[in-house]
Design an enzyme around this catalytic site. Structure first.
Site: not given
Ligand code: SAH
Ligand code: SF4
Length: 419
Positions: A122, A135, A142, A146, A149, A268, A346, A389
């Protein structure tokens, strides 16, 4: 069947099939999108052009592809009429397929895209008063899990190719009607009443690699795509308007600064080891202090070009006053030219977290701000279309084909003011 080439990606992952710069197509033609000028020239020579012709044609075709955004060789008006079918027989100009396009009431737009081999990913466009940010994704899925996410719950399917990465930006320009119509001195016979294109008034001004995937685990493809995006005769976006977000892949950060040179954002999200180990499991491999030291060494970071630290606000997890004070202490300790982006979490179905209250987020922001570091709270955008995301894909999977088609048509209609 031929074996896909395997490449080991550093980190907690197994080898995955990685597409090479040229993905063979069933009809034998080669997709030029994602290829740099020298590679196009090489292909033209292999197809039978002499060296001089190949060089000239590669320059022209490169300009038409990346600067003007044409999708047919027939539109390349400075290339001889007989040459155009010759090109079309051997090459194609690809774009990712659009499975679904959504348009939020706040102007945010979101696309569910599909690779040639049927994987969905996406892209989101977020306009505000001063800029329009696209974006983009770097991988399908991935490896990094995390816990907050949604992409992290998906298996890594594969890295996106340079063509699929740059193709997202090209598709956004198609949708926004933003291809320049300027001339190419000495090569372009087309009369153009608008003259050269400038960045002024353009909707798509910034790019962030914050969609699906970890860009530093797909370094070569991301670098090659970004070079096309930054090429003055390509998409022509300044490196100052591009931000790459990483969850902290330390061994690749220096190369990112040196070989790509874009702005860096670091996810972070926590300042205590036990919390970051849980929510960003990569922390077990590359710890907080080591990460901040790597940020301090990031080539090109300065007070004028600060590193963004993303911090997702999770209720009772990482959002206390003490966490905010520790964040200030750490960023000061490493003397980092930093700004902090506070992101309201989110929620998604099945997520084990809640978003911190607005008051808590504000209190956290105030403490960081009083510590001398800017810490704006990012306003959630496109909530009515789940523009965060990794969330569209799941929503779309639940919809019928007919429903998707209807929504795509409706979204095309609402997109008219941008065209
Ligand atoms: N993998 C890279 C880039 C993609 S994720 C990384 O982790 O930096 C980019 C951002 O998406 C992350 O910093 C995180 O803050 C945000 N993100 C992912 N899931 C989210 C959620 N459920 N609510 C808010 N931000 C989210
Ligand atoms: Fe992967 Fe989501 Fe973690 Fe970014 S925030 S590294 S997309 S799992």
């Amino acid at each position: 069947m031929s074996q896909p080439s395997l490449m080991t990606i550093p980190g907690q992952v197994d080898p995955v099939p990685v597409a090479r710069d040229i993905t063979p197509r069933a009809d034998g033609r080669v997709d030029l999108i994602g290829l740099p000028r020298p590679r196009i020239r090489e292909l033209f020579e292999q197809a039978g052009l002499d060296a001089r012709q190949a060089k000239l044609r590669a320059k022209q075709v490169f300009h038409w592809l990346y600067h003007r955004g044409v999708t047919e060789f027939e539109a390349m008006t400075d290339i001889a009429k007989t040459m155009r079918p010759w090109l079309a027989e051997r090459f194609v100009i690809g774009r990712p397929d659009v499975v679904e396009a959504q348009h939020s009431s706040d102007g945010t737009r979101k696309w569910l895209l599909r690779t040639g081999d049927g994987h969905d990913f996406e892209m989101v466009f977020i306009p505000d008063e001063t800029r329009g940010t696209l974006c983009i994704s770097s991988q399908v899925g991935c490896t990094l899990n995390c816990t907050f996410c949604h992409t992290g719950t998906m298996r890594l399917v594969r890295n996106l190719t340079p063509g699929e990465i740059v193709g997202q930006v090209m598709l956004a320009r198609d949708a926004l009607g933003e291809w320049p119509r300027g001339t190419m001195a000495g090569l372009d016979a087309v009369e153009d009443d608008r003259g050269h294109y400038t960045a002024d008034g353009r909707l798509l001004t910034n790019i962030v690699l914050m969609g699906m995937g970890e860009p530093l685990y797909n370094f070569d493809h991301v670098r090659d795509a970004l070079h096309l995006i930054m090429d003055g005769d390509g998409l022509g976006l300044s490196k100052r308007r591009i931000t790459l977000s990483t969850s902290g892949v330390i061994p690749m950060m220096e190369r990112c600064g040196e070989e790509i040179g874009v702005n860096l954002a670091v996810s972070l999200h926590a300042v205590r080891k036990e919390v970051r180990d849980e929510i960003v499991p990569l922390n077990r491999k590359y710890g907080i202090e080591e990460l901040l030291a790597a940020c301090a060494d990031y080539p090109g970071a300065s007070n004028a070009r600060r590193i963004t630290f993303e911090y997702v606000m999770l209720r009772d997890k990482n959002d206390s006053d003490e966490d905010a004070r520790e964040l200030v202490r750490l960023l000061r300790k490493y003397d980092l030219p930093a700004k902090v982006n506070l992101i309201p979490f989110n929620p998604w179905p099945g997520a084990g977290y809640e978003c911190s209250s607005p008051e808590r987020i504000q209190a956290f922001s105030d403490i960081v701000f009083e510590g001398g570091i800017s810490a704006p709270v990012r306003t959630p955008r496109g909530r009515d279309i789940d523009a965060a995301c990794g969330q569209l894909r799941t929503a779309a999977e639940k919809k019928s084909r007919a429903q998707r088609d209807r929504e795509a048509r409706e979204s095309e209609a609402t997109a008219a003011p941008f065209a």
